[in-house]
Motif scaffolding. Structure first.
Motif, short mmCIF file in Angstrom:
data_model
loop_
_atom_site.label_atom_id
_atom_site.label_comp_id
_atom_site.label_asym_id
_atom_site.label_seq_id
_atom_site.Cartn_x
_atom_site.Cartn_y
_atom_site.Cartn_z
N ILE A 235 0.77 -1.17 -0.03
CA ILE A 235 -0.12 -0.10 -0.01
C ILE A 235 0.91 1.33 0.05
O ILE A 235 0.65 2.32 -0.41
CB ILE A 235 -1.06 -0.14 1.21
N GLU A 236 1.89 1.17 0.66
CA GLU A 236 2.91 2.37 0.68
C GLU A 236 3.36 2.55 -0.71
O GLU A 236 3.37 3.71 -1.05
CB GLU A 236 4.21 2.12 1.72
N GLY A 238 1.80 1.70 -3.56
CA GLY A 238 0.83 2.12 -4.51
C GLY A 238 0.76 1.06 -5.42
O GLY A 238 0.05 1.19 -6.73
N GLU A 245 -8.03 -3.74 -4.58
CA GLU A 245 -8.35 -2.41 -5.48
C GLU A 245 -8.75 -2.83 -6.80
O GLU A 245 -9.47 -2.30 -7.44
CB GLU A 245 -7.00 -1.66 -5.51
N ARG A 288 -6.00 6.43 -5.90
CA ARG A 288 -4.93 7.50 -5.28
C ARG A 288 -4.62 7.01 -4.04
O ARG A 288 -5.54 6.31 -3.35
CB ARG A 288 -5.69 8.72 -5.28
N THR A 289 -3.55 7.49 -3.71
CA THR A 289 -2.99 7.37 -2.27
C THR A 289 -3.53 8.34 -1.41
O THR A 289 -3.60 9.62 -2.05
CB THR A 289 -1.51 7.50 -1.96
N SER A 317 -6.18 0.38 3.82
CA SER A 317 -5.59 1.43 4.63
C SER A 317 -4.75 0.78 5.50
O SER A 317 -4.83 -0.43 5.82
CB SER A 317 -6.77 1.95 5.40
N SER A 320 1.46 3.79 8.03
CA SER A 320 2.66 3.86 7.35
C SER A 320 3.92 4.08 7.87
O SER A 320 3.89 5.25 8.68
CB SER A 320 2.73 4.77 6.10
N ILE A 327 -2.22 6.02 6.13
CA ILE A 327 -2.42 6.30 4.59
C ILE A 327 -3.58 5.18 4.15
O ILE A 327 -3.98 4.23 4.70
CB ILE A 327 -1.40 6.07 3.98
N LEU A 329 -5.59 3.49 0.07
CA LEU A 329 -5.67 3.50 -1.13
C LEU A 329 -7.31 3.68 -1.34
O LEU A 329 -7.92 3.25 -0.94
CB LEU A 329 -5.06 2.35 -1.86
N LEU A 355 0.15 7.51 -6.44
CA LEU A 355 0.19 5.99 -6.21
C LEU A 355 1.77 6.12 -5.60
O LEU A 355 2.45 6.51 -6.68
CB LEU A 355 -0.21 5.12 -7.04
N TYR A 357 3.01 7.59 -3.15
CA TYR A 357 3.59 8.69 -2.66
C TYR A 357 4.57 8.51 -1.22
O TYR A 357 5.38 9.33 -1.30
CB TYR A 357 2.66 9.50 -1.89
#
Length: 366
Positions: A235-236, A238, A245, A288-289, A317, A320, A327, A329, A355, A357
């Motif tokens: 997820i970090e 993206g 997702e 998006r992030t 989620s 992070s 954070i 998505l 994504l 970020y």
């Protein structure tokens, strides 16, 4: 999925805490998620069991041109053995059926998939489109195990313990090689799941415990890593996952999967819808992030709001460690998904970001 008793016992010896993903058993963690995280993001190495993923082998003289008409990427770019790519299969209206990692092996294409994808419809979908073509589909999921090594030194370690057709350090994203790890046959593919170096090592199911042991013993920095930590890393970075997702409701362009789509190849199933969206500009929503300033990770399914209006939903989620912030998505509607847009999630301020970020915004080691 077929995980042998010997391999499961070995994972248990490392403190495996079992969980479930898409109706299959996975290791949630090995008792210390913080150590697992830093092994991958820091100077160590993370080793994960991915035996639960599915494997489809496509062979036959018509395999490439036939599959070319059923996926969004350009398989003709895989002319060289060892080349690979990510692709998606969509239906007539451009909605996702599957996302797959493709590897060109000698005389075959190998597709690596999330669990349950074949039975849920991909296999029947592909079989329906074999008319007179020389194509054979073989589900090798039960016979195939897969472990994954992550970290800056992963390629060097694999080159040291394996004798392969191509050096692992030379592999580009999704490219692969094959050879031996000691007495065991292995196939290695580079997979950017965490945003950093990562490699899937596939072998026969009955060899998984020996391959795992070889990698654990090869370097004191190798740390077993569970599914939950990999989700944080993913997820970090993206990177969207099919079943989270990526679902049957989504179009690849919405999820930022432009790199899985060829806009220049010939006709394929669902092309008209995807081409129309590309021509018109941005899709109705984009993945998006979302970066929140404080508190716990937001609830999956939470509304994303702007000026009192719902403009999207959170899909996944985490907290992070990279940013020291929660954070998520989420899919955000057009006119509200520009990078830097201020929104609210669960009545908390949040920022819409690109994504990945969390990794792009800082180069500091953690």
């Amino acid at each position: 999925m077929s995980r042998t008793k010997a391999f499961k016992e070995q994972l248990d010896e490392h403190g495996a805490k079992w969980s479930e993903w898409r109706a299959v058993e996975v290791v949630g963690d090995f008792g210390d998620p913080d150590t697992e995280y830093h092994a991958v993001r820091g100077e160590g190495l993370g080793l994960a069991d991915h035996s639960w993923r599915e494997t489809l082998v496509v062979t036959g003289s018509d395999a490439v041109p036939w599959l070319q008409g059923l996926v969004t990427s350009d398989l003709f770019q895989l002319a060289e053995e060892g080349s690979g790519q990510i692709t998606t299969a969509v239906n007539q209206v451009g909605r996702l059926i599957a996302e797959a990692r493709v590897l060109h092996m000698p005389e075959m294409l190998v597709l690596d998939l999330e669990p349950g994808v074949l039975e849920a419809g991909l296999l029947s979908h592909l079989r329906r489109h074999i008319i007179t073509e020389d194509v054979t589909l073989v589900d090798r999921s039960e016979q195939t195990a897969r472990v994954s090594l992550y970290g800056e030194q992963a390629a060097e370690l694999l080159d040291r313990v394996c004798d392969t057709e191509h050096r692992v350090t030379s592999l580009e994203e999704f490219a692969g090689t094959w050879g031996a790890m000691g007495d065991e046959d292995v196939v290695i593919q580079r997979v950017p799941l965490t945003g950093g170096p990562g490699f899937d090592v596939s072998c026969a199911s009955e060899a998984a415990d020996r391959v795992w042991r070889t990698l654990i013993d090869a370097n004191d920095a190798v740390t077993p890593v569970g599914f939950d930590t990999l989700e944080t890393l993913r997820i970090e970075a993206g990177v969207p996952r099919f079943g989270k997702e990526l679902t049957e409701e989504r179009i690849p362009l919405e999820a930022g999967l432009d790199h899985a789509i060829s806009f220049n190849k010939g006709c394929y199933l669902g092309q008209e819808i995807i081409a129309r969206l590309d021509t018109r500009g941005t899709p109705a929503r984009l993945l998006r992030t979302l970066v929140l300033g404080e508190g716990a990770a937001p609830r999956v399914g939470a509304d994303i709001e702007r000026e009192g209006k719902v403009v999207g939903q959170v899909v996944s989620s985490v907290w992070s460690p990279r940013l020291q912030k929660p954070i998520a998505l989420g899919y955000v509607k057009r006119n509200h998904n520009e990078v830097g847009t201020d929104v609210e999630v669960e009545a908390r301020p949040a920022s819409v970001e690109a994504l990945g970020y969390a990794l792009a915004s800082t180069s500091a080691k953690v």
